[in-house]
Design an enzyme around this catalytic site. Structure first.
Site, mmCIF file in Angstrom:
data_model
loop_
_atom_site.group_PDB
_atom_site.id
_atom_site.type_symbol
_atom_site.label_atom_id
_atom_site.label_comp_id
_atom_site.label_asym_id
_atom_site.label_seq_id
_atom_site.Cartn_x
_atom_site.Cartn_y
_atom_site.Cartn_z
ATOM 1 N N ARG A 1 0.835 -1.218 0.000
ATOM 2 C CA ARG A 1 0.000 0.000 0.000
ATOM 3 C C ARG A 1 0.864 1.259 0.000
ATOM 4 O O ARG A 1 0.473 2.313 -0.489
ATOM 5 C CB ARG A 1 -0.969 0.002 1.197
ATOM 6 C CG ARG A 1 -1.816 1.267 1.266
ATOM 7 C CD ARG A 1 -3.133 1.120 2.004
ATOM 8 N NE ARG A 1 -3.080 0.331 3.205
ATOM 9 C CZ ARG A 1 -2.490 0.694 4.347
ATOM 10 N NH1 ARG A 1 -1.893 1.866 4.437
ATOM 11 N NH2 ARG A 1 -2.496 -0.119 5.388
ATOM 12 N N TYR B 1 -15.063 14.698 -18.757
ATOM 13 C CA TYR B 1 -15.432 13.377 -18.268
ATOM 14 C C TYR B 1 -16.376 13.529 -17.078
ATOM 15 O O TYR B 1 -16.046 14.171 -16.084
ATOM 16 C CB TYR B 1 -14.169 12.603 -17.867
ATOM 17 C CG TYR B 1 -14.419 11.134 -17.710
ATOM 18 C CD1 TYR B 1 -14.672 10.328 -18.813
ATOM 19 C CD2 TYR B 1 -14.416 10.540 -16.453
ATOM 20 C CE1 TYR B 1 -14.904 8.969 -18.668
ATOM 21 C CE2 TYR B 1 -14.642 9.176 -16.302
ATOM 22 C CZ TYR B 1 -14.889 8.405 -17.419
ATOM 23 O OH TYR B 1 -15.118 7.061 -17.268
ATOM 24 N N ASP C 1 -6.487 16.891 -17.188
ATOM 25 C CA ASP C 1 -6.791 15.496 -17.497
ATOM 26 C C ASP C 1 -6.310 15.250 -18.927
ATOM 27 O O ASP C 1 -6.899 15.739 -19.881
ATOM 28 C CB ASP C 1 -8.301 15.240 -17.366
ATOM 29 C CG ASP C 1 -8.664 13.768 -17.605
ATOM 30 O OD1 ASP C 1 -7.948 13.097 -18.379
ATOM 31 O OD2 ASP C 1 -9.662 13.306 -17.038
ATOM 32 N N LYS D 1 -7.252 3.861 -20.854
ATOM 33 C CA LYS D 1 -7.630 4.141 -22.239
ATOM 34 C C LYS D 1 -6.414 3.986 -23.169
ATOM 35 O O LYS D 1 -5.819 2.943 -23.185
ATOM 36 C CB LYS D 1 -8.240 5.535 -22.341
ATOM 37 C CG LYS D 1 -9.276 5.830 -21.254
ATOM 38 C CD LYS D 1 -10.558 5.026 -21.400
ATOM 39 C CE LYS D 1 -11.496 5.144 -20.220
ATOM 40 N NZ LYS D 1 -11.853 6.511 -19.843
HETATM 41 C C1 LIG Z 1 -11.954 7.092 -18.624
HETATM 42 C C2 LIG Z 1 -11.598 8.465 -18.240
HETATM 43 C C3 LIG Z 1 -11.372 8.801 -16.891
HETATM 44 C C4 LIG Z 1 -11.545 7.810 -15.769
HETATM 45 O O1 LIG Z 1 -10.600 6.782 -15.816
HETATM 46 P P1 LIG Z 1 -10.849 5.332 -15.158
HETATM 47 O O2 LIG Z 1 -9.538 4.653 -15.378
HETATM 48 O O3 LIG Z 1 -11.993 4.702 -15.892
HETATM 49 O O4 LIG Z 1 -11.169 5.535 -13.715
HETATM 50 C C5 LIG Z 1 -11.013 10.106 -16.598
HETATM 51 N N1 LIG Z 1 -10.894 11.036 -17.564
HETATM 52 C C6 LIG Z 1 -11.110 10.752 -18.864
HETATM 53 C C7 LIG Z 1 -10.961 11.836 -19.887
HETATM 54 C C8 LIG Z 1 -11.470 9.462 -19.251
HETATM 55 O O5 LIG Z 1 -11.702 9.198 -20.542
#
Ligand SMILES: *Cc1c(COP(=O)(O)O)cnc(C)c1O
Length: 312
Positions: A47, A99, A169, A194
């Protein structure tokens, strides 16, 4: 992207040692042997850190141009940034068109705890007009799914003048497609679920920064809350980085070709792709992105057309 390919292939690999694997396998362990003063042990309990996370984070740091902390998902990474940096009475500026799960956290947790949340579209003037008194400014450019873009350098400079921290992001472009720390962001937040890892078989995320204090804050939060990835996921993610430049290059080329085809098709409207010269986001995107990303947006006349498209 030749240079990027080379960087991605080598990122985070330990020094070559005779008879050792090029990328060591996952350290599937909760506790580690610790003798004497635990402060001197590199790892004690997963952790709080794990050798597989450390190599993956080294790789991410090399791609981000900073240091990185891995999380169990993109949302775990984003939640860490929000919850470490926002206190009651603080103001968050965040995308209204990004998102959507960020807005879920805003409604379920931030607002009830006295954080003022200002949601603004991904557009320079709208963001600039919302900066007064902001503590944290979260950007998403290109925004998922609307694909609008803001001038990250311009907005970050203005936010810094207001004394705010800036996070971006960067899930969509990945650090190879857009260097958000070099563009002035304090924090890069990425869902590695992604394009970054690209196979749809794991969830993982990370936060990258240049300032030591920001990184320490992320480690402290992760150690305390347990928002870690599994060591196996971290290893899969690291191994996937070797093909990132190849995958991203092909994804962007495919997206561009599809966007061009859609733009010429009367059945599709509002075709959005930052790589299309006629796209409203193109000029800014071309200045700050090295690849326009894998996502295309468009509108079909109705539900049956949309279902037929997906079916085909
Ligand atoms: C999918 C996504 C997230 C969240 O990510 P997870 O790995 O599914 O928790 C955050 N921001 C964007 C732009 C995304 O496409």
């Amino acid at each position: 992207m030749t240079n990027d390919s080379t960087r991605a292939v080598h990122a985070g690999l330990p020094p070559a040692a005779q008879g050792e694997p090029i990328l060591p396998g996952p350290a599937l362990a909760a506790p580690f042997h610790v003798r004497g003063d635990p402060a001197g042990a590199p790892f004690g309990y997963t952790r709080e850190g794990n050798p597989t996370f450390a190599l993956y984070e080294e790789a991410l740091g090399a791609l981000e141009g900073g240091r990185a902390v891995a999380f169990g998902s993109g949302m775990a990474a984003l939640a860490a940034v929000l919850l470490v940096h926002l206190r009651p009475g603080d103001t968050l500026v965040a995308p209204s068109d990004g998102y959507p799960v960020l807005r879920t956290i805003a409604d379920s947790t931030l607002r009830p705890n006295g954080v003022d949340v200002r949601l603004v579209p991904t557009e320079d003037e709208a963001i600039l007009a919302a900066l007064e008194g902001a503590r944290l400014v979260m950007l998403e450019s290109p925004a998922n799914p609307g694909l609008d873009v803001c001038d990250i350098r311009r907005v970050a400079d203005a936010a810094h003048e207001h004394g705010a921290l800036v996070g971006v992001d960067n899930t969509l472009a990945t650090p190879l497609g857009q260097d958000v720390l070099a563009l002035g962001a304090d924090l890069s937040v990425v869902s590695g679920t992604k394009a970054l890892t690209g196979h749809g078989d794991i969830l993982i995320g990370h936060v990258a920064a240049r300032e030591e204090e920001l990184i320490e804050g992320m480690y402290e939060w992760r150690s305390a809350t347990g928002a870690i990835p599994g060591p196996f996921e971290a290893w899969i993610a690291h191994r996937s980085l070797a093909t990132l430049a190849l995958r991203l290059g092909r994804q962007c080329a495919n997206a561009h070709a599809i966007a061009e085809a859609l733009a010429a098709d009367p059945r599709a409207s509002t075709v959005r792709y930052p790589g299309l010269p006629q796209d409203p986001a193109h000029e800014t995107a071309a200045r700050q992105m090295r690849a326009f990303g894998p996502l295309v947006g468009f509108v079909l006349p109705g539900r049956s057309e949309a279902e037929a498209f997906l079916e085909a």
